[in-house]
Scaffold this motif. Structure first.
Motif, PDB file in Angstrom:
ATOM      1  N   ARG A  74      37.900  88.180  63.083  1.00  0.00           N
ATOM      2  CA  ARG A  74      38.422  89.648  63.032  1.00  0.00           C
ATOM      3  C   ARG A  74      39.838  89.803  63.337  1.00  0.00           C
ATOM      4  NH1 ARG A  74      33.362  92.404  66.169  1.00  0.00           N
ATOM      5  NH2 ARG A  74      31.957  91.638  65.073  1.00  0.00           N
ATOM      6  N   TYR A  75      40.240  89.376  64.438  1.00  0.00           N
ATOM      7  CA  TYR A  75      41.740  89.247  64.839  1.00  0.00           C
ATOM      8  C   TYR A  75      42.495  88.601  63.931  1.00  0.00           C
ATOM      9  CZ  TYR A  75      40.583  91.613  69.190  1.00  0.00           C
ATOM     10  OH  TYR A  75      40.153  92.613  70.015  1.00  0.00           O
ATOM     11  N   VAL A  76      42.101  87.347  63.451  1.00  0.00           N
ATOM     12  CA  VAL A  76      42.752  86.446  62.573  1.00  0.00           C
ATOM     13  C   VAL A  76      42.946  87.091  61.116  1.00  0.00           C
ATOM     14  CG1 VAL A  76      42.727  84.471  61.147  1.00  0.00           C
ATOM     15  CG2 VAL A  76      42.187  84.364  63.556  1.00  0.00           C
ATOM     16  N   PHE A  77      41.785  87.639  60.752  1.00  0.00           N
ATOM     17  CA  PHE A  77      42.074  88.582  59.407  1.00  0.00           C
ATOM     18  C   PHE A  77      42.771  89.654  59.376  1.00  0.00           C
ATOM     19  CE2 PHE A  77      37.818  86.268  57.223  1.00  0.00           C
ATOM     20  CZ  PHE A  77      38.449  85.096  57.455  1.00  0.00           C
ATOM     21  N   GLY A  78      42.770  90.436  60.565  1.00  0.00           N
ATOM     22  CA  GLY A  78      43.374  91.592  60.699  1.00  0.00           C
ATOM     23  C   GLY A  78      45.190  91.294  60.566  1.00  0.00           C
ATOM     24  N   ALA A  79      45.396  90.295  61.194  1.00  0.00           N
ATOM     25  CA  ALA A  79      46.775  89.611  61.491  1.00  0.00           C
ATOM     26  C   ALA A  79      47.055  89.367  59.845  1.00  0.00           C
ATOM     27  CB  ALA A  79      47.094  88.879  62.241  1.00  0.00           C
ATOM     28  N   LEU A  80      46.357  88.653  59.195  1.00  0.00           N
ATOM     29  CA  LEU A  80      46.660  88.237  57.958  1.00  0.00           C
ATOM     30  C   LEU A  80      46.885  89.405  57.097  1.00  0.00           C
ATOM     31  CD1 LEU A  80      44.251  85.134  57.429  1.00  0.00           C
ATOM     32  CD2 LEU A  80      46.942  85.242  57.441  1.00  0.00           C
ATOM     33  N   ALA A  81      45.947  90.425  57.033  1.00  0.00           N
ATOM     34  CA  ALA A  81      46.176  91.649  56.350  1.00  0.00           C
ATOM     35  C   ALA A  81      47.585  92.217  56.424  1.00  0.00           C
ATOM     36  CB  ALA A  81      44.913  92.609  56.592  1.00  0.00           C
ATOM     37  N   VAL A  82      47.998  92.182  57.876  1.00  0.00           N
ATOM     38  CA  VAL A  82      49.381  92.939  58.048  1.00  0.00           C
ATOM     39  C   VAL A  82      50.372  92.088  57.708  1.00  0.00           C
ATOM     40  CG1 VAL A  82      50.821  93.385  59.781  1.00  0.00           C
ATOM     41  CG2 VAL A  82      48.439  93.930  60.191  1.00  0.00           C
ATOM     42  N   ALA A  83      50.252  90.877  57.521  1.00  0.00           N
ATOM     43  CA  ALA A  83      51.204  89.936  57.115  1.00  0.00           C
ATOM     44  C   ALA A  83      51.241  90.076  55.477  1.00  0.00           C
ATOM     45  CB  ALA A  83      51.045  88.306  57.506  1.00  0.00           C
ATOM     46  N   ILE A  84      49.923  89.968  54.889  1.00  0.00           N
ATOM     47  CA  ILE A  84      50.013  89.933  53.317  1.00  0.00           C
ATOM     48  C   ILE A  84      50.576  91.387  52.931  1.00  0.00           C
ATOM     49  CG2 ILE A  84      48.664  90.136  51.309  1.00  0.00           C
ATOM     50  CD1 ILE A  84      46.657  87.984  52.730  1.00  0.00           C
ATOM     51  N   GLY A  85      50.096  92.349  53.422  1.00  0.00           N
ATOM     52  CA  GLY A  85      50.830  93.867  53.150  1.00  0.00           C
ATOM     53  C   GLY A  85      52.035  94.053  53.213  1.00  0.00           C
ATOM     54  N   ALA A  86      52.421  93.506  54.529  1.00  0.00           N
ATOM     55  CA  ALA A  86      54.064  93.830  54.867  1.00  0.00           C
ATOM     56  C   ALA A  86      54.756  92.784  53.779  1.00  0.00           C
ATOM     57  CB  ALA A  86      54.303  93.236  55.993  1.00  0.00           C
ATOM     58  N   SER A  87      54.431  91.608  53.338  1.00  0.00           N
ATOM     59  CA  SER A  87      55.308  90.821  52.566  1.00  0.00           C
ATOM     60  C   SER A  87      55.245  91.532  50.924  1.00  0.00           C
ATOM     61  CB  SER A  87      54.480  89.362  52.385  1.00  0.00           C
ATOM     62  OG  SER A  87      54.725  88.923  53.575  1.00  0.00           O
ATOM     63  N   LEU A  88      54.045  91.906  50.661  1.00  0.00           N
ATOM     64  CA  LEU A  88      54.016  92.445  49.277  1.00  0.00           C
ATOM     65  C   LEU A  88      54.793  93.993  49.276  1.00  0.00           C
ATOM     66  CD1 LEU A  88      50.339  91.599  48.228  1.00  0.00           C
ATOM     67  CD2 LEU A  88      52.387  90.596  47.312  1.00  0.00           C
ATOM     68  N   GLY A  89      54.609  94.425  50.581  1.00  0.00           N
ATOM     69  CA  GLY A  89      55.178  95.679  50.378  1.00  0.00           C
ATOM     70  C   GLY A  89      56.722  95.886  50.439  1.00  0.00           C
ATOM     71  N   VAL A  90      57.431  94.653  50.975  1.00  0.00           N
ATOM     72  CA  VAL A  90      58.713  94.260  50.602  1.00  0.00           C
ATOM     73  C   VAL A  90      58.916  93.954  49.369  1.00  0.00           C
ATOM     74  CG1 VAL A  90      60.588  92.862  51.424  1.00  0.00           C
ATOM     75  CG2 VAL A  90      58.940  93.985  53.270  1.00  0.00           C
ATOM     76  N   LEU A  91      58.534  93.000  48.681  1.00  0.00           N
ATOM     77  CA  LEU A  91      58.659  92.664  47.387  1.00  0.00           C
ATOM     78  C   LEU A  91      58.438  93.723  46.634  1.00  0.00           C
ATOM     79  CD1 LEU A  91      56.914  89.087  47.149  1.00  0.00           C
ATOM     80  CD2 LEU A  91      59.450  89.635  47.452  1.00  0.00           C
ATOM     81  N   THR A  92      57.522  94.772  46.805  1.00  0.00           N
ATOM     82  CA  THR A  92      57.208  95.837  45.709  1.00  0.00           C
ATOM     83  C   THR A  92      58.356  96.701  45.735  1.00  0.00           C
ATOM     84  OG1 THR A  92      54.743  95.402  45.876  1.00  0.00           O
ATOM     85  CG2 THR A  92      55.106  97.594  45.140  1.00  0.00           C
TER      86      THR A  92
END
Length: 202
Positions: A74-92
């Motif tokens: 859960r902690y691993v996937f939560g961190a991945l969700a933050v990383a993916i969301g932040a990366s795509l957020g910057v690009l978008t």
């Protein structure tokens, strides 16, 4: 709130990933060419951001997996969700507000055969955004929030104490001798499957 924390995190993550996948096929930008006739070219989200579709699919998979994994993941996937969301957020955000030439270059090259930054730049008269990059940016904000929420509440999710809840629920009451019970819902069945138990065999 604690009992619903997992459901909130899963639904928010899945919805963000699904919206990203849908958005990748929609028109994000419209390019006006300086070719005399001022032809326009639609630029899909996947063309503006090549990693949009695969990372959105990864977010969707994370949301599904969150419904069955244990505490550590859960902690691993939560961190991945933050990383993916932040990366795509910057690009978008870059596409939505700055509209860089690189986001339309591949579409212009495919349509005209011209290559090279200067040649494409000389041909592009205007780049106008549609609502899709802004809507998708909101999805990434939701994904980051879902990841943070997962990290903050993962230890308190009901599944983390499933074994003890089951033991307590089936222990005979000292005064009445009756076994306490509660409804067995779909999330509990996922917990059983994650431990190797088959709920249909009961």
């Amino acid at each position: 709130m604690t009992a619903r924390a997992r459901l909130i995190a899963v639904v928010a993550t899945v919805l963000a990933g699904a919206l990203g996948i849908i958005s990748s096929t929609q028109t994000w930008l419209t390019v006006v060419l300086d070719d005399g006739a001022k032809h326009t070219l639609p630029v899909a989200g996947a063309d503006a951001i090549p990693v949009l579709a695969p990372l959105s699919l990864a977010a969707l998979a994370l949301g599904g997996a969150l419904s069955i994994v244990g505490l550590v993941l859960r902690y691993v996937f939560g961190a991945l969700a933050v990383a993916i969301g932040a990366s795509l957020g910057v690009l978008t955000a870059q596409v939505a507000f700055a509209r860089p030439l690189s986001s339309v270059a591949s579409t212009v090259t495919q349509a005209t055969g011209l290559t090279g930054e200067k040649a494409v730049s000389d041909l592009v008269l205007q780049i106008a955004p549609t609502p899709w990059p802004f809507v998708t940016l909101l999805a990434w904000i939701v994904l980051v929030a879902a990841g943070v929420f997962t990290l903050a509440t993962a230890r308190r999710w009901r599944g983390s104490g499933r074994r003890y809840t089951t033991d307590a629920a089936t222990r005979p009451d000292a005064a009445t001798g009756a076994a306490a019970s509660r409804p067995h819902d779909a999330i509990d069945s996922w917990d059983d499957l994650s431990r190797g138990d088959d709920p249909t065999a009961r």
